[in-house]
Design an enzyme around this catalytic site. Sequence first.
Site, short mmCIF file in Angstrom:
data_model
loop_
_atom_site.label_atom_id
_atom_site.label_comp_id
_atom_site.label_asym_id
_atom_site.label_seq_id
_atom_site.Cartn_x
_atom_site.Cartn_y
_atom_site.Cartn_z
N ARG A 7 -14.92 45.43 -66.24
CA ARG A 7 -15.67 45.12 -67.46
C ARG A 7 -17.04 45.83 -67.40
O ARG A 7 -17.62 46.00 -66.33
CB ARG A 7 -15.87 43.61 -67.61
CG ARG A 7 -16.46 43.23 -68.96
CD ARG A 7 -16.74 41.75 -69.06
NE ARG A 7 -17.34 41.43 -70.36
CZ ARG A 7 -18.04 40.35 -70.62
NH1 ARG A 7 -18.25 39.44 -69.66
NH2 ARG A 7 -18.55 40.15 -71.81
N HIS A 8 -17.55 46.20 -68.56
CA HIS A 8 -18.86 46.85 -68.63
C HIS A 8 -19.98 45.92 -68.18
O HIS A 8 -19.85 44.70 -68.16
CB HIS A 8 -19.14 47.34 -70.05
CG HIS A 8 -19.22 46.22 -71.06
ND1 HIS A 8 -20.36 45.44 -71.24
CD2 HIS A 8 -18.31 45.75 -71.94
CE1 HIS A 8 -20.13 44.54 -72.17
NE2 HIS A 8 -18.90 44.69 -72.61
N GLU A 50 -23.82 44.12 -68.38
CA GLU A 50 -24.46 43.32 -69.43
C GLU A 50 -25.06 44.23 -70.50
O GLU A 50 -25.84 45.13 -70.20
CB GLU A 50 -25.55 42.45 -68.82
CG GLU A 50 -26.22 41.53 -69.83
CD GLU A 50 -27.32 40.70 -69.19
OE1 GLU A 50 -27.02 39.64 -68.62
OE2 GLU A 50 -28.49 41.14 -69.25
N ASN A 54 -24.27 40.64 -75.09
CA ASN A 54 -24.13 39.58 -74.09
C ASN A 54 -25.42 38.80 -73.92
O ASN A 54 -25.43 37.58 -73.77
CB ASN A 54 -23.73 40.17 -72.74
CG ASN A 54 -22.49 41.04 -72.80
OD1 ASN A 54 -22.54 42.21 -72.42
ND2 ASN A 54 -21.41 40.51 -73.31
N ARG A 91 -21.63 51.32 -73.56
CA ARG A 91 -21.74 50.35 -72.48
C ARG A 91 -20.68 50.54 -71.41
O ARG A 91 -20.94 50.26 -70.23
CB ARG A 91 -21.72 48.92 -73.04
CG ARG A 91 -20.53 48.50 -73.89
CD ARG A 91 -20.87 47.19 -74.58
NE ARG A 91 -19.79 46.58 -75.35
CZ ARG A 91 -19.55 46.84 -76.63
NH1 ARG A 91 -20.27 47.75 -77.28
NH2 ARG A 91 -18.57 46.19 -77.28
N GLU A 135 -13.22 47.42 -77.16
CA GLU A 135 -13.15 45.98 -77.36
C GLU A 135 -12.42 45.67 -78.67
O GLU A 135 -12.26 46.54 -79.53
CB GLU A 135 -14.58 45.40 -77.40
CG GLU A 135 -14.68 43.88 -77.58
CD GLU A 135 -13.99 43.08 -76.48
OE1 GLU A 135 -12.74 43.15 -76.41
OE2 GLU A 135 -14.69 42.37 -75.75
#
Length: 245
Positions: free
Chosen positions: A8-9, A11, A15, A58, A82
């Site tokens: 996962r990317h 922060e 977020n 990101r 996403e």
Amino acid sequence: MTTIYLIRHAEAEGNLYRRIHGRYNALITENGYLQIAALKKRFENIHIDAVYSSDLFRTMTTAGAVYKPKGLELHTDPRLQEIFMGDWEDRPWGEVRHFTPEELTRFNATDPTWRAPNGENLAEVGDRMEQAIRDIAGRHDGQTIAIFSHGTAIRQFTANARKMAPEEWKTLGHSDNTAVSLFTFDGKDFTVELEGDSSHLDESISTLARQNWWRKDGKQSPDVNLWYRPIDWATEKEFYVEARR
């Protein structure tokens, strides 16, 4: 057999500020860059043959933790993006909760029938992720690859990899930023070896450590934050004047 690290990317603005960012091209936060540094250290001694990411800032920036130190090329694939949140894109979660609480509740409950307004549903993001990762893995049989994607996209791919029924999706947890999952692929099926591991992050830089929306231990609290809009001067001038007074 292909070994796949799915990451996962770090922060990003959504977020931190609790805004809805699917395909919205958010920036990495200051804390996110600390997470990237921790991820880089984690992968120092792990051999990687190729690196892929979604084509959003990101993920591409987070992927630098792996491809840059190893002198590899970064390959991008928009299918790794996403979930597309449609009309909800870049709106605060608190605003959506204020105006359409029932729809947000369905999303938070991983309702298989939910669809983002003018956007995608959960099955669609899982299926496009699976197809993308199958295609990528097929190019690297016998190798180890790193793929950078997004929270809901990874969660739905994991559901597909586990061959979970839609009513079981809600049992899957949420991963921290830069969390690492590990899969193997034999050309037909995926095997989950590690899921959502963030052991390279200490609590001071963990995103989820500072939030409660994801908890299932009775300590969960909703995403309630400010939402705002311009004043309608034709009908709200007196409200503004009174507020100023």
